[in-house]
Enzyme design. Structure first.
Site, PDB file in Angstrom:
ATOM      1  N   LYS A   1      34.323  50.514  47.235  1.00  0.00           N
ATOM      2  CA  LYS A   1      34.572  49.086  46.978  1.00  0.00           C
ATOM      3  C   LYS A   1      33.934  48.296  48.109  1.00  0.00           C
ATOM      4  CE  LYS A   1      36.721  46.644  43.828  1.00  0.00           C
ATOM      5  NZ  LYS A   1      36.851  46.990  42.405  1.00  0.00           N
TER       6      LYS A   1
HETATM    7  P1  NAD Z   1      36.954  37.035  37.848  1.00  0.00           P
HETATM    8  O1  NAD Z   1      36.603  36.480  39.167  1.00  0.00           O
HETATM    9  O2  NAD Z   1      35.965  36.942  36.752  1.00  0.00           O
HETATM   10  O3  NAD Z   1      38.320  36.335  37.346  1.00  0.00           O
HETATM   11  C1  NAD Z   1      39.479  36.329  38.105  1.00  0.00           C
HETATM   12  C2  NAD Z   1      40.470  35.404  37.415  1.00  0.00           C
HETATM   13  O4  NAD Z   1      41.717  35.433  38.121  1.00  0.00           O
HETATM   14  C3  NAD Z   1      40.040  33.929  37.403  1.00  0.00           C
HETATM   15  O5  NAD Z   1      40.470  33.334  36.184  1.00  0.00           O
HETATM   16  C4  NAD Z   1      40.790  33.335  38.586  1.00  0.00           C
HETATM   17  O6  NAD Z   1      40.985  31.943  38.444  1.00  0.00           O
HETATM   18  C5  NAD Z   1      42.095  34.105  38.487  1.00  0.00           C
HETATM   19  N1  NAD Z   1      42.843  34.172  39.749  1.00  0.00           N
HETATM   20  C6  NAD Z   1      42.374  34.331  41.007  1.00  0.00           C
HETATM   21  N2  NAD Z   1      43.389  34.341  41.890  1.00  0.00           N
HETATM   22  C7  NAD Z   1      44.522  34.216  41.162  1.00  0.00           C
HETATM   23  C8  NAD Z   1      45.894  34.172  41.483  1.00  0.00           C
HETATM   24  N3  NAD Z   1      46.315  34.252  42.759  1.00  0.00           N
HETATM   25  N4  NAD Z   1      46.802  34.039  40.466  1.00  0.00           N
HETATM   26  C9  NAD Z   1      46.378  33.976  39.178  1.00  0.00           C
HETATM   27  N5  NAD Z   1      45.089  34.008  38.815  1.00  0.00           N
HETATM   28  C10 NAD Z   1      44.184  34.116  39.789  1.00  0.00           C
HETATM   29  O7  NAD Z   1      37.396  38.555  38.098  1.00  0.00           O
HETATM   30  P2  NAD Z   1      37.444  39.742  37.050  1.00  0.00           P
HETATM   31  O8  NAD Z   1      36.171  40.483  37.132  1.00  0.00           O
HETATM   32  O9  NAD Z   1      37.928  39.221  35.746  1.00  0.00           O
HETATM   33  O10 NAD Z   1      38.559  40.687  37.705  1.00  0.00           O
HETATM   34  C11 NAD Z   1      39.958  40.477  37.467  1.00  0.00           C
HETATM   35  C12 NAD Z   1      40.720  41.735  37.875  1.00  0.00           C
HETATM   36  O11 NAD Z   1      40.233  42.854  37.106  1.00  0.00           O
HETATM   37  C13 NAD Z   1      40.583  42.137  39.328  1.00  0.00           C
HETATM   38  O12 NAD Z   1      41.779  42.731  39.772  1.00  0.00           O
HETATM   39  C14 NAD Z   1      39.490  43.194  39.286  1.00  0.00           C
HETATM   40  O13 NAD Z   1      39.558  44.081  40.398  1.00  0.00           O
HETATM   41  C15 NAD Z   1      39.829  43.895  37.991  1.00  0.00           C
HETATM   42  N6  NAD Z   1      38.721  44.627  37.387  1.00  0.00           N
HETATM   43  C16 NAD Z   1      37.558  43.999  37.051  1.00  0.00           C
HETATM   44  C17 NAD Z   1      36.549  44.730  36.435  1.00  0.00           C
HETATM   45  C18 NAD Z   1      35.273  44.086  35.975  1.00  0.00           C
HETATM   46  O14 NAD Z   1      34.489  44.766  35.285  1.00  0.00           O
HETATM   47  N7  NAD Z   1      35.025  42.825  36.259  1.00  0.00           N
HETATM   48  C19 NAD Z   1      36.708  46.107  36.213  1.00  0.00           C
HETATM   49  C20 NAD Z   1      37.916  46.711  36.563  1.00  0.00           C
HETATM   50  C21 NAD Z   1      38.918  45.953  37.150  1.00  0.00           C
END
Ligand code: NAD
Length: 426
Positions: free
Chosen positions: A116
């Site tokens: 990461k």
């Molecule tokens: P992103 O940046 O596209 O979206 C994050 C979202 O969470 C946004 O809507 C943001 O406004 C919101 N957010 C941020 N802080 C917040 C808080 N304190 N309370 C509530 N909402 C909040 O990110 P993403 O890629 O959608 O990732 C979201 C989660 O999924 C993370 O935990 C990430 O590690 C996990 N994840 C992502 C992927 C991927 O392919 N993008 C894969 C596996 C896991």
């Protein structure tokens, strides 16, 4: 010894993300009867890099940012893991996320270890030019660790396909030739994969479907609440909506919206895109992120940040199923409460593995310079997600443990076996 030092930094505070990750590993090792020296190896991240680097800002000033890259384990292949741009990014969280990636890749049975990375910054407060400068300099700093055969980054919170394109271009400029397999989650025009943008949300939807069958429910008609409306949250909302589920609440960092009769997700996506905020959608009440977790629903999908469901609110949840689309959203104390309350939980290392599975497909396509149609990507992804769900469910049943421990037992065992077979060098 070094292990206890790493964890003790947080002894007087809430347990850190890394302490939680190590605790989960120790429990799985107990169930697996894992040799104690092998457990010691698996507890430690293999490599960690902290970089402090200057970035030229638009007003002519220079700001120093801090970034990280951690490789937890390389026993099953090159390490794989996203890059996070968030103000709270720190080394401890990056270590935890790297360890979770190791187990996730092993649960999905794809040939990677876990890594990461991230930069402590608020990307919303940077101009596009500053974001590019920051990305290119951070990439340059961590280039001693990353590469198509060693460690392959991908998007995470605060990063997107454009940022992956700058990473790919920077690493290619260093080499003097185009190297597309060095990063995944790129735009399709430069070697990205069809279906990668939707992959994590699609995987979340597939495992939710399987879990509904276990619970004697149907995804069609189920009430769904989703925290986080970024890549993962918005795609999950869209796919579940299309599968006939009633999405009753969604939120982003600024708060959420709730309508017990259902929300028109296509309209919300339109409002969020146009006005930059969910609240522009008028046919729903506003709720805080805390309230969103407690609304009556059948499926609750935390898809934002870690540590949001704790011992303080787990007893207030009004759902039958929690699907961890985010990494680490439920603390171990909350886990126990949910289990006592008979609420089923699909753990992050299974639920959100769709992203890394299609990242693996992207890497394979880049190496072969042979690209697949979207149907092929989606079909293979769904097969892996279903297979992983059922193998976790079976091992959990056999051992009388919950789905999280079932997933850990599969993931940790595969990594432990690979480490044993390879032996210790020299
Ligand atoms: P992103 O940046 O596209 O979206 C994050 C979202 O969470 C946004 O809507 C943001 O406004 C919101 N957010 C941020 N802080 C917040 C808080 N304190 N309370 C509530 N909402 C909040 O990110 P993403 O890629 O959608 O990732 C979201 C989660 O999924 C993370 O935990 C990430 O590690 C996990 N994840 C992502 C992927 C991927 O392919 N993008 C894969 C596996 C896991």
């Amino acid at each position: 010894m070094a292990q206890s030092l790493l964890v003790e930094e947080h002894v007087n505070e809430e347990p850190s993300a890394y302490a939680i990750a190590v605790g989960q590993l120790v429990t799985a090792a107990h169930y697996l009867n894992l040799d104690s020296s092998l457990l010691e190896v698996l507890k430690h991240p293999r490599r960690e890099l902290t970089v402090n680097f200057p970035v030229k800002m638009d007003d002519g000033s220079i700001r120093v940012f801090t970034g990280y890259r951690v490789q937890h384990n390389l026993a099953r292949g090159p390490s794989k893991g996203g890059i996070r741009y968030h103000p709270d990014t720190n080394l401890d969280e990056t270590r935890a996320l790297a360890m979770w990636m190791t187990w996730k890749c092993a649960v999905a049975n794809i040939p990677y270890g876990g890594a990461k990375g991230g930069v402590a910054c608020d990307p919303r407060r940077l101009s596009i030019h500053e974001l590019e400068n920051l990305t290119r300099r951070y990439t340059s700093e961590i280039s001693i660790m990353v590469g198509a055969e060693s460690d392959i980054p991908a998007p995470d919170i605060g990063t997107n396909p454009q940022i992956m394109a700058w990473i790919m271009d920077t690493l290619s400029m260093h080499k003097g030739f185009t190297s597309s397999a060095v990063v995944t989650g790129k735009p399709v025009a430069i070697g990205g994969s069809e279906g990668r943008m939707e992959a994590t949300g699609r995987g979340v939807t597939v495992v939710s479907h399987e879990a509904c069958k276990e619970l004697g429910m149907h995804l069609a008609g189920a009430r769904v609440a989703i925290q986080g409306f970024g890549n993962v949250g918005s795609v999950t909302a869209d796919l579940m909506h299309k599968a006939g589920a009633k999405v009753v609440a969604v939120s982003d960092a600024r708060g959420g919206i709730y309508n017990p009769n259902g929300i028109d997700i296509e309209k919300v996506i339109h409002c969020a895109g146009r006005d930059g905020c969910l609240q522009a959608y008028r046919q729903a009440d506003t709720v805080t992120n805390q309230e969103l977790l407690e609304v009556p629903c059948d499926i609750l999908v935390p898809a934002a940040v870690h540590g949001v469901i704790t011992e303080h609110n787990a007893h207030k949840l009004s759902t039958k199923l929690v699907v961890e689309a985010a990494n680490g959203p439920v603390t171990p104390e909350a886990d126990a409460i949910l289990q006592d309350r008979g609420i089923m939980l699909i753990p992050d290392i299974l639920a959100n593995a769709g992203g890394v599975v299609v990242s693996y497909f992207e890497w394979v396509q880049d190496i072969q310079s042979f690209f697949w149609e979207e149907d092929e990507v989606t079909g293979r992804l769904e097969k892996i997600m279903r297979r992983s769900f059922h193998s976790v469910k079976e091992i959990a049943k056999e051992n009388g443990v919950d789905m999280r421990m079932g997933a850990y037992m599969i993931g940790v065992k595969r990594v432990a076996d690979a480490t044993n077979i390879r032996g210790i060098y020299p």
